[in-house]
Design an enzyme around this catalytic site. Structure first.
Site, PDB file in Angstrom:
ATOM      1  N   GLY A   1      92.969 -64.864  52.758  1.00  0.00           N
ATOM      2  CA  GLY A   1      92.358 -66.061  53.330  1.00  0.00           C
ATOM      3  C   GLY A   1      93.204 -67.309  53.184  1.00  0.00           C
ATOM      4  O   GLY A   1      94.378 -67.250  52.860  1.00  0.00           O
ATOM      5  N   PHE A   2      92.564 -68.460  53.453  1.00  0.00           N
ATOM      6  CA  PHE A   2      93.226 -69.759  53.532  1.00  0.00           C
ATOM      7  C   PHE A   2      94.411 -69.622  54.497  1.00  0.00           C
ATOM      8  O   PHE A   2      95.557 -69.902  54.177  1.00  0.00           O
ATOM      9  CB  PHE A   2      93.670 -70.265  52.156  1.00  0.00           C
ATOM     10  N   LEU A   3      94.042 -69.168  55.686  1.00  0.00           N
ATOM     11  CA  LEU A   3      95.041 -68.729  56.659  1.00  0.00           C
ATOM     12  C   LEU A   3      95.902 -69.880  57.161  1.00  0.00           C
ATOM     13  O   LEU A   3      95.436 -71.018  57.285  1.00  0.00           O
ATOM     14  CB  LEU A   3      94.338 -68.063  57.847  1.00  0.00           C
TER      15      LEU A   3
ATOM     16  N   HIS B   1      99.972 -66.241  58.764  1.00  0.00           N
ATOM     17  CA  HIS B   1      98.944 -65.243  59.096  1.00  0.00           C
ATOM     18  C   HIS B   1      98.731 -65.186  60.613  1.00  0.00           C
ATOM     19  O   HIS B   1      98.529 -64.110  61.181  1.00  0.00           O
ATOM     20  CB  HIS B   1      97.608 -65.608  58.436  1.00  0.00           C
TER      21      HIS B   1
ATOM     22  N   SER C   1      99.794 -69.995  51.319  1.00  0.00           N
ATOM     23  CA  SER C   1      98.514 -70.638  50.986  1.00  0.00           C
ATOM     24  C   SER C   1      98.684 -71.506  49.746  1.00  0.00           C
ATOM     25  O   SER C   1      98.009 -72.517  49.580  1.00  0.00           O
ATOM     26  CB  SER C   1      97.440 -69.578  50.734  1.00  0.00           C
ATOM     27  N   ARG C   2      99.596 -71.117  48.864  1.00  0.00           N
ATOM     28  CA  ARG C   2      99.791 -71.858  47.609  1.00  0.00           C
ATOM     29  C   ARG C   2     100.506 -73.192  47.835  1.00  0.00           C
ATOM     30  O   ARG C   2     100.515 -74.028  46.930  1.00  0.00           O
ATOM     31  CB  ARG C   2     100.544 -71.006  46.586  1.00  0.00           C
TER      32      ARG C   2
END
Ligand code: PAF
Length: 283
Positions: free
Chosen positions: A31-33, A37, A186-187
């Site tokens: 997630g947190f695309l 992605h 995402s990080r």
């Protein structure tokens, strides 16, 4: 687009589509695309009649002192992005759905897991392998797409699929970078504006090594020293690993060649970032 949380419901839905002869393309994610992605989803759209993705922050692949709790989450935003990329199904299971009481199976992995991220994150790839094997059992994809930013993960998944004869084609997709070269992750959302600038030292190190290699330099210690000086120029950066390894076996190399992988993990403040390049391939 349909959002499914229940494991059995997802498996039944996919099984029915397979019985109807549909080809399923699958993108596993936490997630947190972001655009990385999206590139997997767009490629998946071309490769399957049905496009499914999973969104699951897998506790099994986080160590006790890692960022499981604070890992960024945004299901609504992710669904919007996935729909925009043409996804048909989002599978977002719960942790107890995936790991019900009594769950006890592990996947034993080989030498590919030992160096690089495997050395600094013990057990990480076992957690990845278990969840990917489970997701393949639930979604039953014909083709699954992974980003090459997680180069070692991709190599391990390819090996597992080969060794266990899992009937799924694995596609590795190029790293997607910001215009200034920072690999999408995402990080990156953890970084302050100042750290975001400092994080560019990873890309500078990669470019420096590629330039020297293109000029004919093959000595591993020289190439690594050049990369290290780019990172060490940033006080907030701490190298976790910075290595040149064979791009297939991930074993150390005597001299750099077109098949050599440069892989690095660097902490900018508390945020751990990874990046890589294969010297003979396009950046
Ligand atoms: O690369 C990731 O996002 C994860 O490691 C994966 C493959 C979705 C497994 O949790």
């Amino acid at each position: 687009m349909k959002l499914i949380h229940d494991v059995a419901a997802m498996q039944q839905t996919m099984l029915q589509l397979k019985r109807e002869g549909r080809r399923i393309a699958f993108v596993p994610t936490m997630g947190f695309l972001h655009e990385g992605h999206a590139s997997l989803l767009r490629e998946g759209r071309k490769r399957g009649d049905i496009l499914a993705l999973s969104i699951f922050v897998n506790p099994a692949q986080f160590g006790p002192h890692e960022d499981l709790e604070r890992y960024p989450r945004n299901l609504d935003g992710d669904c919007a992005l996935a729909e925009g990329c043409g996804a048909d199904f989002v599978f977002a299971p719960t942790a107890t759905g995936m790991y019900p009481p009594g769950f006890q199976t592990t996947v034993a992995l080989g030498p590919l897991t030992k160096p690089l991220c495997g050395a600094s994150r013990p057990g990480h790839f076992n957690g990845v392998a278990v969840v990917v094997a489970k997701l393949f059992g639930i979604v039953q994809p014909d083709v699954a797409l992974f980003g090459r930013k997680d180069y070692q993960q991709l190599a391990i998944i390819r090996q597992m699929v080969h060794d266990l004869n899992l009937p799924v084609e694995i596609v590795g997709m190029p790293i997607v970078r910001e215009p200034d070269g920072l690999a999408r992750s995402s990080r990156n959302s953890y970084l302050t504006a100042e750290q975001r600038r400092q994080a560019l030292c990873l890309y500078r190190a990669i470019k420096q090594v590629r330039e020297l290699f293109a000029q004919g330099e093959q000595r591993v210690d020289w190439l690594l020293a050049a990369a290290r000086s780019q990172i060490e120029a940033v006080a907030a950066a701490t190298i976790e690993y910075l290595e040149l390894r064979d791009g297939v076996t991930l074993q150390p190399v005597d001299r750099a060649t077109n098949e050599t992988l440069l892989a690095l993990a660097v902490k900018i403040g508390a945020t751990r970032l990874i990046d890589n390049t294969v010297l003979g391939e396009a950046l």
